[in-house]
Motif scaffolding. Structure first.
Motif, PDB file in Angstrom:
ATOM      1  N   PRO A 144       0.814  -1.225   0.000  1.00  0.00           N
ATOM      2  CA  PRO A 144       0.000   0.000   0.000  1.00  0.00           C
ATOM      3  C   PRO A 144       0.844   1.272   0.000  1.00  0.00           C
ATOM      4  N   PHE A 145       2.033   1.206  -0.574  1.00  0.00           N
ATOM      5  CA  PHE A 145       2.903   2.367  -0.709  1.00  0.00           C
ATOM      6  C   PHE A 145       3.551   2.294  -2.091  1.00  0.00           C
ATOM      7  N   SER A 146       4.243   3.366  -2.470  1.00  0.00           N
ATOM      8  CA  SER A 146       4.904   3.355  -3.781  1.00  0.00           C
ATOM      9  C   SER A 146       6.083   4.306  -3.770  1.00  0.00           C
ATOM     10  N   PHE A 147       6.970   4.128  -4.749  1.00  0.00           N
ATOM     11  CA  PHE A 147       8.118   5.009  -4.944  1.00  0.00           C
ATOM     12  C   PHE A 147       8.691   4.712  -6.319  1.00  0.00           C
ATOM     13  N   ILE A 148       9.590   5.549  -6.749  1.00  0.00           N
ATOM     14  CA  ILE A 148      10.335   5.311  -7.984  1.00  0.00           C
ATOM     15  C   ILE A 148      11.797   5.117  -7.597  1.00  0.00           C
ATOM     16  N   TYR A 149      12.380   4.024  -8.059  1.00  0.00           N
ATOM     17  CA  TYR A 149      13.762   3.697  -7.688  1.00  0.00           C
ATOM     18  C   TYR A 149      14.573   3.454  -8.948  1.00  0.00           C
ATOM     19  N   ASP A 150      15.573   4.282  -9.129  1.00  0.00           N
ATOM     20  CA  ASP A 150      16.444   4.197 -10.301  1.00  0.00           C
ATOM     21  C   ASP A 150      15.621   4.233 -11.594  1.00  0.00           C
ATOM     22  N   GLY A 151      14.575   5.091 -11.546  1.00  0.00           N
ATOM     23  CA  GLY A 151      13.746   5.291 -12.717  1.00  0.00           C
ATOM     24  C   GLY A 151      12.633   4.289 -12.911  1.00  0.00           C
ATOM     25  N   ARG A 152      12.482   3.307 -12.020  1.00  0.00           N
ATOM     26  CA  ARG A 152      11.466   2.266 -12.173  1.00  0.00           C
ATOM     27  C   ARG A 152      10.420   2.365 -11.066  1.00  0.00           C
ATOM     28  N   GLN A 153       9.166   2.109 -11.437  1.00  0.00           N
ATOM     29  CA  GLN A 153       8.080   2.120 -10.471  1.00  0.00           C
ATOM     30  C   GLN A 153       8.225   0.950  -9.497  1.00  0.00           C
ATOM     31  N   SER A 154       7.913   1.206  -8.236  1.00  0.00           N
ATOM     32  CA  SER A 154       8.110   0.176  -7.212  1.00  0.00           C
ATOM     33  C   SER A 154       7.269  -1.067  -7.469  1.00  0.00           C
ATOM     34  N   ASN A 155       6.057  -0.902  -8.022  1.00  0.00           N
ATOM     35  CA  ASN A 155       5.221  -2.083  -8.229  1.00  0.00           C
ATOM     36  C   ASN A 155       5.780  -3.013  -9.302  1.00  0.00           C
ATOM     37  N   GLU A 156       6.734  -2.524 -10.080  1.00  0.00           N
ATOM     38  CA  GLU A 156       7.371  -3.365 -11.093  1.00  0.00           C
ATOM     39  C   GLU A 156       8.523  -4.189 -10.526  1.00  0.00           C
ATOM     40  N   ILE A 157       9.079  -3.729  -9.415  1.00  0.00           N
ATOM     41  CA  ILE A 157      10.324  -4.342  -8.943  1.00  0.00           C
ATOM     42  C   ILE A 157      10.229  -4.973  -7.559  1.00  0.00           C
ATOM     43  N   ILE A 158       9.326  -4.481  -6.710  1.00  0.00           N
ATOM     44  CA  ILE A 158       9.376  -4.910  -5.307  1.00  0.00           C
ATOM     45  C   ILE A 158       8.957  -6.364  -5.148  1.00  0.00           C
ATOM     46  N   LYS A 159       8.173  -6.874  -6.081  1.00  0.00           N
ATOM     47  CA  LYS A 159       7.756  -8.279  -5.984  1.00  0.00           C
ATOM     48  C   LYS A 159       8.937  -9.233  -6.113  1.00  0.00           C
ATOM     49  N   ASP A 160      10.039  -8.741  -6.664  1.00  0.00           N
ATOM     50  CA  ASP A 160      11.230  -9.575  -6.817  1.00  0.00           C
ATOM     51  C   ASP A 160      12.234  -9.385  -5.686  1.00  0.00           C
ATOM     52  N   TRP A 161      11.914  -8.493  -4.755  1.00  0.00           N
ATOM     53  CA  TRP A 161      12.818  -8.263  -3.634  1.00  0.00           C
ATOM     54  C   TRP A 161      12.612  -9.333  -2.562  1.00  0.00           C
ATOM     55  N   LYS A 162      13.624  -9.516  -1.738  1.00  0.00           N
ATOM     56  CA  LYS A 162      13.507 -10.441  -0.608  1.00  0.00           C
ATOM     57  C   LYS A 162      12.599  -9.822   0.453  1.00  0.00           C
ATOM     58  N   GLN A 163      11.588 -10.589   0.903  1.00  0.00           N
ATOM     59  CA  GLN A 163      10.599 -10.042   1.831  1.00  0.00           C
ATOM     60  C   GLN A 163      10.519 -10.894   3.093  1.00  0.00           C
ATOM     61  N   GLU A 164      10.328 -10.218   4.210  1.00  0.00           N
ATOM     62  CA  GLU A 164      10.180 -10.889   5.500  1.00  0.00           C
ATOM     63  C   GLU A 164       9.081 -10.206   6.303  1.00  0.00           C
ATOM     64  N   HIS A 165       8.517 -10.971   7.236  1.00  0.00           N
ATOM     65  CA  HIS A 165       7.458 -10.451   8.099  1.00  0.00           C
ATOM     66  C   HIS A 165       7.669 -10.985   9.507  1.00  0.00           C
ATOM     67  N   GLU A 176      12.747   8.305  -5.311  1.00  0.00           N
ATOM     68  CA  GLU A 176      11.966   9.539  -5.390  1.00  0.00           C
ATOM     69  C   GLU A 176      10.472   9.244  -5.327  1.00  0.00           C
ATOM     70  N   ARG A 177       9.714  10.331  -5.146  1.00  0.00           N
ATOM     71  CA  ARG A 177       8.248  10.260  -5.090  1.00  0.00           C
ATOM     72  C   ARG A 177       7.787   9.167  -4.125  1.00  0.00           C
ATOM     73  N   ILE A 178       8.328   9.202  -2.944  1.00  0.00           N
ATOM     74  CA  ILE A 178       7.984   8.184  -1.939  1.00  0.00           C
ATOM     75  C   ILE A 178       6.586   8.492  -1.402  1.00  0.00           C
ATOM     76  N   GLN A 179       5.655   7.594  -1.675  1.00  0.00           N
ATOM     77  CA  GLN A 179       4.286   7.718  -1.189  1.00  0.00           C
ATOM     78  C   GLN A 179       4.069   6.648  -0.122  1.00  0.00           C
ATOM     79  N   VAL A 180       3.924   7.082   1.111  1.00  0.00           N
ATOM     80  CA  VAL A 180       3.757   6.128   2.211  1.00  0.00           C
ATOM     81  C   VAL A 180       2.408   5.425   2.094  1.00  0.00           C
TER      82      VAL A 180
END
Length: 651
Positions: A20-41, A97-101
């Motif tokens: 439920p948040f978003s940002f742009i990282y190195d020119g890419r939208q977070s929803n395109e890349i974060i699913k491939d990141w290592k995640q923990e809870h 950039e454009r960090i939307q919490v």
């Protein structure tokens, strides 16, 4: 709505394929890349009613780590979270950039157009905190941000109630005491984004930043007032500062500002003499405002040293005298503004952010040396001078200083560090001084948000035309939809104006020496100040206030439409469901032609009988009424005039 609704919402939105948040990282939208990141809870219980869930996301290539600390509450359908971004590598990250919490969509209920209930911020105007209702039809777009970097300055109070989504509605609150921004866009669903207005920065190795905090509070039903009152209850339970385990009741204080040019003419003796006139009336605190320091107000800010010519023994002799009178000391500071030529400006220019041709500098709370010095200096004064309420004002817009200091690849960083420093300063002051109360002022109430209301109270919510009754009624009406307690001043012991000013606290800027010593400030209403101070009336008003102040912590119900006009009535109700009691304040404004008004109280039990007391200026009427849902006819013969109505359910 059950508290586990928020847990279900969290589970469905903090998933591996979305967030439920978003940002742009190195020119890419977070929803395109974060699913491939290592995640923990992980999760842990913080208290009986609070559980923290932490979601972490790690980029395997650049080692940027994002963590979301989410709070769930056992007694409210609420979720809060704050993001932290940390560079865990040994080299700079690409630009984030454009960090939307918050970046999330909400479905409308039964195909209805959602309604956005919001309020203006404070700008020293009659319509401060005025309620605004926006019908969010398809194609609706709205972007909001404060002016100049203070979180409730002019355009918006960062609390929003969205009616007509999910199963009823959702309250959104932002915690960021700087330049936040939010947007509402209605397509097939309602998309809401919120975060800092500007972020475009890289992180150095091992560097970490925090973001604004977000609250979502879900409510069920058809009436948006349910959402407002759920928010009031939630803030009382989980955010409002506490003393002895209970929410802080705001101060009943006296202030000599009208007599002594704020406090530029204050001395040890005249402050003790002034307070001694109020102590027998039942006042609880004495407020010394701007001007007690070397150089005085307004150009001495930066000299946080007591003027020994006027206070030869410091404030300790004043606070000790007050304590003998059973009064506490409120003392004003404005530490973030540094005027040129003052001690801080001369001795530590490296701590001060400056703009060309502006005599005021900004003490950079992101500078660790500046923050540590300020903490130690103020903390020592709190201990040595006997300060019980630390009043922090802020009469400048910091945003131009922050933006001018940022490097092109670090935009937003100066603001982030300053706000982090502010929270650290306040948290450390409260930790070292457990009984301290912090008063948050910024040219009135221009820095009110979820983070500040968690650490401080607002004793002076607006700098609007001091003591003007109609405006003060409007301010209570507007801000009470979102906050359970704020305060302002009373300029004279007179029923209509006093009742227009009160909340759970009130500041008495009365002149107990009249007519021997004239006030320096004129009043926006007519009173005969040629007579002696009306002591008996003052006692009556203070006794009335103490009798009813606890009702302000109840649910709030507007009983008339909002209006700044002087040819109408205004009435509002505070209801304590836990006590089966409440009160109604009724005002006939000076140009209103009508002498009667029909009130329809809210929140009462249908068919129950109520003992009702109706008090005017000199009249009192006791009634026994059944089924108040049918309404209550009231009469005020003279304009302006007011009624204080209290009621108790009769078993």
């Amino acid at each position: 709505m059950e508290a586990n609704f928020a847990e279900a919402w969290m589970s469905s939105h903090f998933r591996s394929d979305m967030a439920p948040f978003s940002f742009i990282y190195d020119g890419r939208q977070s929803n395109e890349i974060i699913k491939d990141w290592k995640q923990e809870h992980s999760s842990r219980n913080l208290s009986q009613q609070r559980t923290q869930h932490t979601f972490t996301y790690l980029d395997p290539e650049t080692k940027l780590q994002i963590s979301c600390d989410c709070l769930l509450f056992g007694d409210f359908p609420a979720i809060e979270w704050v993001m932290k971004l940390r560079n865990t590598s040994d080299k700079d990250t690409p630009i984030v950039e454009r960090i939307q919490v918050l970046d999330c969509s909400f479905r409308s209920r039964d195909g209805q157009d959602p309604i956005l209930h919001r309020a203006l911020g404070s700008s020293a105007a009659k319509n401060d905190f005025a309620p605004i209702d926006d019908a969010m039809r398809p194609g609706f777009e709205l972007q909001l941000a404060p002016i100049g970097g203070r979180s409730s300055n002019t355009t918006a109070l960062p609390f929003f109630n969205i009616e007509g989504v999910e199963e009823g509605g959702v309250v959104l609150a932002l915690g960021w005491s700087g330049q936040w921004a939010t947007s509402f866009t209605r397509g097939t669903e309602l998309r809401i984004t919120a975060g800092m207005e500007l972020t475009h920065l890289k992180l150095h190795p091992n560097e970490e930043i925090r973001t604004p905090s977000i609250l979502l509070l879900f409510w069920k039903g058809q009436d948006h007032i349910q959402g407002h009152n759920l928010l009031r209850r939630f803030i009382l339970a989980h955010h409002m500062p506490k003393k002895y385990g209970k929410p802080v009741t705001l101060m009943l204080a006296c202030s000599s500002g009208s007599l002594y040019q704020e406090s530029n003419r204050a001395t040890e003796q005249n402050q003790i003499d002034f307070a001694s006139r109020f102590a027998p009336l039942g006042v609880e605190y004495h407020w010394i405002d701007a001007g007690w320091f070397e150089g005085g107000w307004p150009n001495g800010v930066g000299n946080w040293f007591i003027d020994r010519n006027r206070f030869p023994k410091g404030m300790k002799s004043v606070s000790e005298a007050l304590r003998r009178m059973r009064l506490g000391l409120i003392l004003w500071f404005e530490p973030e503004r540094v005027h040129q030529g003052t001690w801080l400006d001369r001795e530590h220019p490296e701590w001060v952010l400056k703009l060309q041709d502006n005599p005021n500098g900004l003490l950079n709370l992101g500078n660790e040396g500046a923050r540590k010095w300020l903490f130690q200096h103020i903390s020592d004064m709190i201990k040595n001078e006997g300060i019980e309420v630390y009043r922090q004002d802020f009469n400048m817009d910091p945003l131009p200083y922050w933006r001018a200091t940022d490097e092109p690849d670090r935009q937003g960083m100066t603001e982030i560090r300053h706000i982090e420093g502010l929270y650290t300063l306040w948290d450390e002051l409260l930790t070292r001084n457990p009984n301290l109360i912090i008063d948050n002022c910024a040219s009135g109430g221009r820095r009110i948000d979820l983070e500040t209301v968690s650490r401080s109270v607002a004793l002076w919510r607006t700098d609007y035309n001091y003591f003007e009754p109609s405006g003060y009624q409007c301010h209570t009406y507007g801000i009470s939809l979102y906050l359970p307690s704020t305060s302002t001043g009373s300029g004279y012991p007179e029923f209509y104006s006093f009742r227009s000013s009160i909340n759970s606290g009130v500041v008495l800027d009365w002149n107990p020496f009249q007519p021997e010593i004239p006030s320096l400030r004129t009043l926006p209403f007519q009173v005969d100040i040629a007579e002696s101070f009306p002591r008996e009336k003052a006692i009556r008003l203070i006794e009335d206030f103490k009798r009813i102040r606890h009702f302000f912590f109840g649910d709030f119900y507007p009983l008339t439409p909002y209006s700044i006009a002087d040819n109408t009535w205004m009435a509002y109700q505070f209801h304590r469901e836990d006590l089966h009691q409440g009160m109604i304040l009724v005002f006939r404004r000076p140009e209103s032609p009508s002498q009667t008004l029909k009130l329809k109280p809210k929140g009462l039990r249908s068919g129950a009988f109520y003992g009702v007391i109706v008090e005017g200026d000199s009249s009192r009427q006791n009634l026994l009424l059944g089924d108040l849902d049918e309404g209550l006819d009231v009469t005020i013969e003279s304009a302006p005039g007011s009624l204080l109505i209290t009621y108790t359910e009769i078993e």
